[in-house]
Design a protein around this motif. Structure first.
Motif, short mmCIF file in Angstrom:
data_model
loop_
_atom_site.label_atom_id
_atom_site.label_comp_id
_atom_site.label_asym_id
_atom_site.label_seq_id
_atom_site.Cartn_x
_atom_site.Cartn_y
_atom_site.Cartn_z
N ALA A 101 -7.19 17.39 -12.70
CA ALA A 101 -8.38 17.75 -12.03
C ALA A 101 -8.39 17.09 -10.66
N MET A 102 -9.60 17.15 -9.80
CA MET A 102 -9.62 16.80 -8.34
C MET A 102 -10.31 15.50 -8.65
N ARG A 103 -9.53 14.21 -8.16
CA ARG A 103 -10.38 13.15 -8.17
C ARG A 103 -10.21 12.58 -6.97
N GLU A 104 -10.89 11.33 -6.70
CA GLU A 104 -10.85 10.31 -5.65
C GLU A 104 -10.18 9.34 -6.19
N LEU A 105 -8.85 8.87 -5.67
CA LEU A 105 -8.19 7.93 -6.25
C LEU A 105 -8.36 6.50 -5.75
N ASP A 106 -9.04 5.71 -6.15
CA ASP A 106 -9.36 4.23 -5.65
C ASP A 106 -7.83 3.47 -5.68
N THR A 107 -7.31 3.77 -4.51
CA THR A 107 -6.00 3.10 -4.26
C THR A 107 -6.16 1.81 -3.98
N ALA A 108 -5.21 0.85 -4.32
CA ALA A 108 -5.04 -0.48 -3.92
C ALA A 108 -3.62 -0.95 -4.03
N LEU A 109 -3.48 -2.04 -3.13
CA LEU A 109 -2.19 -2.68 -2.97
C LEU A 109 -1.90 -4.23 -3.79
N TRP A 283 -7.32 -20.28 1.92
CA TRP A 283 -6.77 -19.10 2.36
C TRP A 283 -5.71 -18.64 1.61
N VAL A 284 -5.45 -17.17 1.18
CA VAL A 284 -4.25 -16.89 0.47
C VAL A 284 -3.45 -16.10 1.51
N ILE A 285 -2.33 -16.53 1.61
CA ILE A 285 -1.21 -16.03 2.33
C ILE A 285 -0.25 -15.13 1.49
N ALA A 286 -0.24 -13.91 1.90
CA ALA A 286 0.32 -12.78 0.90
C ALA A 286 1.51 -12.07 1.98
N ASP A 287 2.73 -12.01 1.33
CA ASP A 287 3.50 -11.01 1.98
C ASP A 287 3.59 -9.75 1.77
N VAL A 288 3.18 -8.79 2.60
CA VAL A 288 3.16 -7.40 2.50
C VAL A 288 4.49 -6.71 2.83
N PRO A 289 4.89 -5.74 1.93
CA PRO A 289 6.10 -5.11 2.43
C PRO A 289 5.90 -4.21 3.68
N GLU A 290 6.91 -4.17 4.49
CA GLU A 290 6.86 -3.41 5.80
C GLU A 290 6.35 -1.83 5.65
N GLN A 291 6.45 -1.08 4.61
CA GLN A 291 6.38 0.15 4.63
C GLN A 291 4.74 0.41 3.98
N ASP A 292 4.15 -0.89 3.58
CA ASP A 292 2.85 -0.80 3.10
C ASP A 292 1.71 -1.63 4.18
N ILE A 293 2.50 -2.07 4.92
CA ILE A 293 1.36 -3.01 5.82
C ILE A 293 0.54 -1.91 6.70
N TYR A 322 -0.92 -10.81 10.44
CA TYR A 322 0.13 -11.59 11.58
C TYR A 322 0.65 -10.42 12.40
N PRO A 323 0.98 -10.85 13.58
CA PRO A 323 1.70 -9.74 14.34
C PRO A 323 3.38 -10.00 14.09
N THR A 324 3.78 -10.95 13.43
CA THR A 324 5.20 -10.77 13.12
C THR A 324 5.81 -10.60 11.74
N LEU A 325 6.89 -10.03 11.76
CA LEU A 325 7.65 -9.59 10.63
C LEU A 325 8.95 -10.50 10.15
N ASP A 326 8.84 -10.96 8.91
CA ASP A 326 10.00 -11.87 8.53
C ASP A 326 11.18 -10.63 8.49
N ASN A 327 12.46 -11.12 9.21
CA ASN A 327 13.48 -10.15 9.25
C ASN A 327 14.12 -10.23 8.10
N ALA A 328 14.25 -11.51 7.38
CA ALA A 328 14.89 -11.66 6.06
C ALA A 328 14.29 -10.51 4.90
N THR A 329 13.02 -10.83 4.65
CA THR A 329 12.35 -10.24 3.59
C THR A 329 11.56 -8.90 4.18
#
Length: 541
Positions: A101-109, A283-293, A322-329
């Motif tokens: 069926a047609m649905r609205e997906l409540d997507t979350a990361l 604060w909660v500091i989380a590391d978000v993958p590059e493809q999901d940012i 943050y405007p920077t990317l961790d090159n290792a992870t």
């Protein structure tokens, strides 16, 4: 004569009866046999699309061009890819289905992070003059303090000297009531300079008595609520005096994160003695993958959970990407603000964050349990009719909490199997393998293996599912499982520890690592084995 006539008439009568019987036998025979050869009505299983599209219906209907759907009767040859299972077996397997069926997906990361102190709510107590710590009121790290609560007393000769200079200047100004304006102005400048020196040290200068300074502009600075404050009562300036001790107070309610002050120690100007943090917000500091940012936006709602409070979530929002990317992870830090009025969230706690990325309109979706991911393709089982199924390769899109977007492969309204689909998939593979065996046996040109004596060798059974048992070591984050199994005779494998993909993640639902298990392997492609059945072994079985 009469005898001859009678004989002739009898012969003619017999011939007429015989001819009439022959005529009735020819014309009445087919009518008599017709009830015995009438066709028996066959059961209609379902109706298929007349153009060959992957669309079926349990009821008669027409397509978009007005053409009738073609009935498929019981006993007809099964189209390629379809298979049937008895209704009794369907009930035993617990097969369930749901319409696409047609649905609205409540997507979350979902990401992981850590609790940290809000940098804007951190305060350092560092006197701007040198001296000695005479007494401590807050003498342990982690101690909770309130705003304005005394922290420590200090003695500083340099501070006493500055206070005496200010007191002398005030006394001199008060005694020059009858002097000329130039002298008063000069003395007033001295009072202002000495008061400014104290104010720069975050020490409030003593005020001049009101009756002695009438008509003069004198500084009346309030106690600074920053790094330090005055704790003693203000003394009257009728005589030259100075406060020998100064009490520093907490500028905010919070906890003592760091304490370097020791009673009796000497400190230098600018040396940090206390660090206090207000934990009402963290604060909660989380590391978000590059493809999901790209899905994360400031202001997005967030729910955070910690192991210390299972089953409880803390609401917040994304404050900064943050405007920077961790090159290792290959991850980007994201800062989230969480209200913490009761202090349940502690700095350095491990946190799991759910970032809402918002809905993007209605899309065709099926339950997540309906999709079988083999690693190189995604398959759903379409329920054509009672006991009849067809595997379809689909293209998936966005994933919600419980549903997955289907971009191609099925149409809206088609029933997809949501429970026991991996068992049906195994059944489908078995039927395909048996069909291949029958086709192989039908080729007469295929050579037959023989023994040394020249006799045909016995046929080797073809095994689609390979049975094994062992121990479930771990459930990996990439959807695979680590299993230590015994020897598998049908494959010629010795006992070893291996990682296997699952036909469906629900196979390991309720099974804890370390459990003894029995399972079935199916080779989806050369060298790739997938577990299609897995269950825990209980004692006594």
């Amino acid at each position: 004569m009469n005898t001859l006539v009678k004989t002739t008439l009898a012969v003619l009568l017999l011939l007429g009866v015989a001819a009439a019987g022959y005529w009735f036998g020819i014309h009445a025979g087919p009518a008599a046999k017709e009830p015995a050869t009438a066709p028996v009505a066959r059961k209609v299983l379902y109706y298929r699309n007349p153009m060959g599209l992957p669309d079926t219906s349990p009821q008669p209907k027409k397509d978009a061009m007005g053409m009738d759907y073609v009935p498929v009767y019981e006993g007809d040859a099964e189209p390629n890819g379809q298979f049937g299972i008895s209704l009794d077996k369907v009930q035993k397997l617990g097969v369930k289905s749901e319409a696409a069926a047609m649905r609205e997906l409540d997507t979350a990361l979902r990401v992981t992070g850590r609790i940290e102190v809000d940098e804007r709510r951190t305060y350092t107590i560092a006197p701007k003059f040198e001296g000695w710590v005479e007494h401590l009121y807050a003498n342990t790290t982690g101690q909770a303090v309130g705003k304005g609560q005394p922290l420590f007393d200090v003695y500083s000769p340099e501070l006493v000297s500055a206070q005496r200079e200010h007191a002398l200047a005030q006394q001199g100004l008060a005694s020059m009531q009858d002097a000329d304006d130039a002298a008063k102005k000069s003395m007033q400048q001295l009072v202002t300079a000495s008061a400014a020196r104290l104010k720069n040290w975050d020490i409030a200068p003593s005020p001049q008595p009101a009756d002695e300074t009438a008509g003069h502009s004198t500084p009346r600075d309030k106690a600074v609520q920053g790094d330090g404050g005055q704790g003693d009562e203000r003394e009257k300036q009728s005589s030259i005096s100075a406060r020998p001790h100064v009490t520093f107070r907490s500028p905010v309610s919070g906890i003592v994160l760091d304490k370097k002050a020791i009673q009796g120690m000497r400190f230098s100007a600018g040396e940090p003695l206390y660090q206090i943090a207000d934990l009402a917000s963290v604060w909660v500091i989380a590391d978000v993958p590059e493809q999901d940012i790209g899905q994360v936006r400031p202001g997005s709602r967030v729910q955070v959970g910690v192991d210390a409070w299972p089953g409880r979530s803390f609401d917040g929002k994304v404050a900064f990407v943050y405007p920077t990317l961790d090159n290792a992870t290959r991850t980007v830090p994201v800062r989230m603000e969480i209200a913490n009025p009761h202090g349940l969230l502690k700095p350095a706690m491990f946190a799991r964050a759910r970032i809402e990325t918002g809905a993007s309109g209605k899309v065709l979706a099926v339950p997540a349990s309906a999709v079988i991911d083999s690693g190189n393709r995604q398959v759903v089982l379409v329920r054509l009719a009672e006991g009849r199924f067809e595997p379809r390769t689909v293209t998936t899109g966005k994933r919600g909490d419980d549903y997955i977007q289907i971009e191609s492969g099925i149409a809206e309204g088609e029933q997809v199997v949501t429970a026991a689909n991996f068992l049906l998939d195994s059944e489908s593979n078995l039927k395909a393998a048996l069909g291949g065996m029958d086709e192989h046996a039908g080729h007469a040109a295929t050579p037959t293996a023989t023994t040394a004596a020249g006799r045909p060798a016995p046929a080797q059974p073809v095994s689609v599912g390979h049975q094994a048992s062992g121990t479930l070591d771990a459930i990996n984050g990439d959807g695979t499982v680590s299993v230590t199994h015994g020897p598998i005779g049908s494959l010629g494998w010795p006992g070893m520890t291996m990682d296997f993909a699952l036909a469906n993640p629900s196979l390991v639902a309720g099974i804890k690592p370390g459990s003894a298990i029995s399972f079935e392997l199916v080779e989806r492609k050369p060298g790739e084995y997938v577990i299609t059945r897995l269950q825990a072994q209980h004692e006594g079985h």
